[in-house]
Write an enzyme that holds these catalytic residues in place. Structure first.
Site, PDB file in Angstrom:
ATOM      1  N   GLU A  44       7.816 -34.707  -3.921  1.00  0.00           N
ATOM      2  CA  GLU A  44       9.106 -35.116  -4.878  1.00  0.00           C
ATOM      3  C   GLU A  44       8.402 -35.156  -5.971  1.00  0.00           C
ATOM      4  O   GLU A  44       7.146 -34.937  -6.643  1.00  0.00           O
ATOM      5  CB  GLU A  44       9.563 -35.729  -4.504  1.00  0.00           C
ATOM      6  CG  GLU A  44      10.250 -36.496  -3.216  1.00  0.00           C
ATOM      7  CD  GLU A  44      10.966 -37.593  -2.675  1.00  0.00           C
ATOM      8  OE1 GLU A  44      11.489 -38.148  -3.846  1.00  0.00           O
ATOM      9  OE2 GLU A  44      11.913 -37.202  -1.713  1.00  0.00           O
ATOM     10  N   GLU A  55       7.217 -30.221   6.056  1.00  0.00           N
ATOM     11  CA  GLU A  55       6.639 -29.199   6.860  1.00  0.00           C
ATOM     12  C   GLU A  55       6.116 -27.992   5.766  1.00  0.00           C
ATOM     13  O   GLU A  55       5.203 -27.463   6.772  1.00  0.00           O
ATOM     14  CB  GLU A  55       7.677 -28.406   7.695  1.00  0.00           C
ATOM     15  CG  GLU A  55       8.112 -29.478   8.908  1.00  0.00           C
ATOM     16  CD  GLU A  55       9.476 -30.733   7.856  1.00  0.00           C
ATOM     17  OE1 GLU A  55       9.249 -30.950   5.690  1.00  0.00           O
ATOM     18  OE2 GLU A  55      10.840 -30.852   8.290  1.00  0.00           O
ATOM     19  N   CYS A  90      14.786 -29.234   8.083  1.00  0.00           N
ATOM     20  CA  CYS A  90      15.742 -28.864   7.113  1.00  0.00           C
ATOM     21  C   CYS A  90      15.405 -27.182   6.988  1.00  0.00           C
ATOM     22  O   CYS A  90      14.391 -26.291   7.394  1.00  0.00           O
ATOM     23  CB  CYS A  90      15.983 -28.736   5.133  1.00  0.00           C
ATOM     24  SG  CYS A  90      13.985 -28.136   4.764  1.00  0.00           S
TER      25      CYS A  90
HETATM   26  N1  THU Z   1      11.727 -33.817   4.014  1.00  0.00           N
HETATM   27  C1  THU Z   1      11.154 -33.466   4.488  1.00  0.00           C
HETATM   28  O1  THU Z   1       9.653 -33.305   4.029  1.00  0.00           O
HETATM   29  N2  THU Z   1      10.880 -32.644   5.477  1.00  0.00           N
HETATM   30  C2  THU Z   1      12.544 -31.933   5.666  1.00  0.00           C
HETATM   31  O2  THU Z   1      12.881 -32.168   7.194  1.00  0.00           O
HETATM   32  C3  THU Z   1      13.231 -32.505   5.697  1.00  0.00           C
HETATM   33  C4  THU Z   1      13.701 -33.373   4.445  1.00  0.00           C
HETATM   34  C5  THU Z   1      12.243 -34.567   2.160  1.00  0.00           C
HETATM   35  C6  THU Z   1      12.013 -33.408   1.006  1.00  0.00           C
HETATM   36  C7  THU Z   1      12.195 -35.288   0.230  1.00  0.00           C
HETATM   37  O3  THU Z   1      11.039 -35.388  -0.462  1.00  0.00           O
HETATM   38  C8  THU Z   1      13.462 -36.101   1.250  1.00  0.00           C
HETATM   39  O4  THU Z   1      12.296 -35.552   1.795  1.00  0.00           O
HETATM   40  C9  THU Z   1      14.760 -36.157   1.265  1.00  0.00           C
HETATM   41  O5  THU Z   1      15.684 -35.313   1.939  1.00  0.00           O
END
Ligand code: THU
Length: 130
Positions: A44, A55, A90
Site C-alpha cells: 500500500e 496477485e 479484484c
Molecule cells: N488486495 C489484494 O492484494 N488482492 C486482492 O485480490 C484484493 C485486495 C489488497 C489491496 C489492498 O492493499 C487491500 O487488499 C485492501 O483492499
C-alpha cells in the site's frame, strides 16, 4: 505442487504485506508451468490509489524474470490472521492474469479451486482489437 502447498505459500507471502492503511494482508503464490514459484504481497501507499495487490506483485515479479507461462495462483487474504475466508481476486488483477493465462488457469482460494474463466468468462485481449 498440491493446492494446499500453493495456498500455504500464499499465506506465508502475506507475512510481508505492507498494508498500514487497510490492515488487510494478502499473499499470492504463482506457479509457472515448469514448476517455478513466484510469491507476492499487497503493497500500500499513503497515496492510496498507488497500492498494488498481491496477485499483480507476483505476476510482475515473474514476468520481469522472463516467466510468462502460468499454471495456477493461490491467493490468501485476511484482516485478522485467519485466512479461512476466500479472498477473491479484484478485477484489475484478473485482467492482468488474463494477459498471460488461459481459461483453464487455476485459481486456488480458501474455499477451493476455480478456473480463471469462472471469474472472467469474457475477456478484453489482443483478439478483441482485431
Ligand atoms: N488486495 C489484494 O492484494 N488482492 C486482492 O485480490 C484484493 C485486495 C489488497 C489491496 C489492498 O492493499 C487491500 O487488499 C485492501 O483492499
Amino acid at each position: 505442487m498440491s493446492n494446499e502447498e500453493l495456498f500455504s505459500a500464499a499465506v506465508k507471502a502475506a507475512e510481508k504485506s505492507y498494508s498500514n492503511y487497510s490492515h488487510f494482508t494478502v499473499g499470492a503464490a504463482l506457479l509457472t508451468t515448469d514448476g517455478k514459484l513466484f510469491t507476492g504481497c499487497n503493497i500500500e501507499n499513503a497515496s492510496y490509489s498507488l497500492t498494488i495487490c498481491a496477485e499483480r506483485t507476483a505476476v510482475f515479479k515473474a514476468v520481469s524474470e522472463g516467466y510468462t507461462d502460468f499454471a495456477a495462483i493461490a491467493v490468501a487474504g485476511s484482516g485478522n490472521g485467519d485466512f479461512s475466508k476466500a479472498c477473491y481476486p479484484c478485477g484489475a488483477c484478473l485482467q492482468v492474469l488474463s494477459e498471460f493465462c488461459s481459461d483453464e488457469f487455476k485459481v486456488i482460494l480458501a474455499d477451493g479451486e476455480y478456473r480463471l474463466s469462472a471469474f472472467l468468462p469474457n475477456r478484453f485481449n489482443e483478439e478483441s482489437m482485431k
